[in-house]
Design a protein around this motif. Structure first.
Motif, PDB file in Angstrom:
ATOM      1  N   GLY A 134      13.860  16.682  26.747  1.00  0.00           N
ATOM      2  CA  GLY A 134      14.086  17.670  25.706  1.00  0.00           C
ATOM      3  C   GLY A 134      15.595  17.856  25.449  1.00  0.00           C
ATOM      4  N   LEU A 135      16.355  17.697  26.232  1.00  0.00           N
ATOM      5  CA  LEU A 135      17.735  17.785  26.109  1.00  0.00           C
ATOM      6  C   LEU A 135      18.218  16.654  25.265  1.00  0.00           C
ATOM      7  N   ILE A 136      17.720  15.347  25.348  1.00  0.00           N
ATOM      8  CA  ILE A 136      18.046  14.228  24.696  1.00  0.00           C
ATOM      9  C   ILE A 136      17.515  14.391  23.318  1.00  0.00           C
ATOM     10  N   ALA A 137      16.226  14.892  23.026  1.00  0.00           N
ATOM     11  CA  ALA A 137      15.566  14.905  21.821  1.00  0.00           C
ATOM     12  C   ALA A 137      16.318  15.821  21.034  1.00  0.00           C
ATOM     13  N   ALA A 138      16.719  17.014  21.617  1.00  0.00           N
ATOM     14  CA  ALA A 138      17.490  17.938  20.800  1.00  0.00           C
ATOM     15  C   ALA A 138      18.843  17.536  20.585  1.00  0.00           C
ATOM     16  N   TRP A 139      19.680  16.872  21.397  1.00  0.00           N
ATOM     17  CA  TRP A 139      20.946  16.535  21.162  1.00  0.00           C
ATOM     18  C   TRP A 139      21.016  15.565  20.106  1.00  0.00           C
ATOM     19  N   SER A 140      19.960  14.482  20.173  1.00  0.00           N
ATOM     20  CA  SER A 140      20.261  13.488  19.144  1.00  0.00           C
ATOM     21  C   SER A 140      19.724  13.942  17.840  1.00  0.00           C
ATOM     22  N   PHE A 141      18.593  14.934  17.765  1.00  0.00           N
ATOM     23  CA  PHE A 141      18.107  15.327  16.422  1.00  0.00           C
ATOM     24  C   PHE A 141      19.393  16.236  16.072  1.00  0.00           C
TER      25      PHE A 141
END
Length: 157
Positions: free
Chosen positions: A136-143
């Motif tokens: 969730g963190l990586i998906a949010a950060w990259s988005f």
């Protein structure tokens, strides 16, 4: 939804999926002592049936590809849902929501879906919780990173 938004979703879903599976392949055997290829087989069993479940939890290209394809498709869908939630949030709030989203995914995957896919109950552990939160963190950060790079429109006057 514009093209840039959809590309941002696609890229963030793929990035989060790849990081997730790398962490899973490394941390499960390293920390839990469980076979590295057990989780991909569990994912593949969703589409291929229970016959692909370990043992043996060895590498099989066809099973691995089925598991990874499903994992990436689901990750893109989850990234789309998360992106719709965080698209107007600051990076800090997006990361908080992303972490909560990842935890919610863990709960849905390992407690909700076990009604249909009972083999996931065996994989309930703190490593999976951490990996899902990181997803969730990586998906949010990259988005949010891709979203910030939205090209500006050029006037043709």
């Amino acid at each position: 939804m514009n093209t840039h938004f959809l590309k941002s979703v696609l890229y963030s879903g793929i990035i989060a999926a790849v990081v997730f599976i790398i962490l899973e392949l490394i941390l499960n055997p390293l920390i839990l002592g469980t076979p590295a290829f057990g989780p991909p087989r569990m994912m593949a069993a969703i589409v291929m049936g229970k016959g692909v479940l370990p043992p043996p939890a060895t590498f099989d290209l066809g099973i691995m590809m089925a598991g990874m394809l499903l994992h990436i498709v689901l990750s893109i869908i989850f990234a789309l849902i998360l992106s719709l939630i965080i698209r107007n949030l600051s990076m800090e709030m997006a990361l908080l929501v992303g972490a909560i989203f990842g935890l919610a995914l863990y709960l849905v995957n390992f407690y909700g879906f076990t009604e249909v896919f009972p083999w996931f109950a065996k994989a309930r552990n703190w490593v999976q919780i951490v990996i899902h939160i990181l997803f969730g963190l990586i998906a949010a950060w990259s988005f949010k990173g891709f979203q910030a790079r939205e090209p500006t429109e050029v006037s043709h006057e």
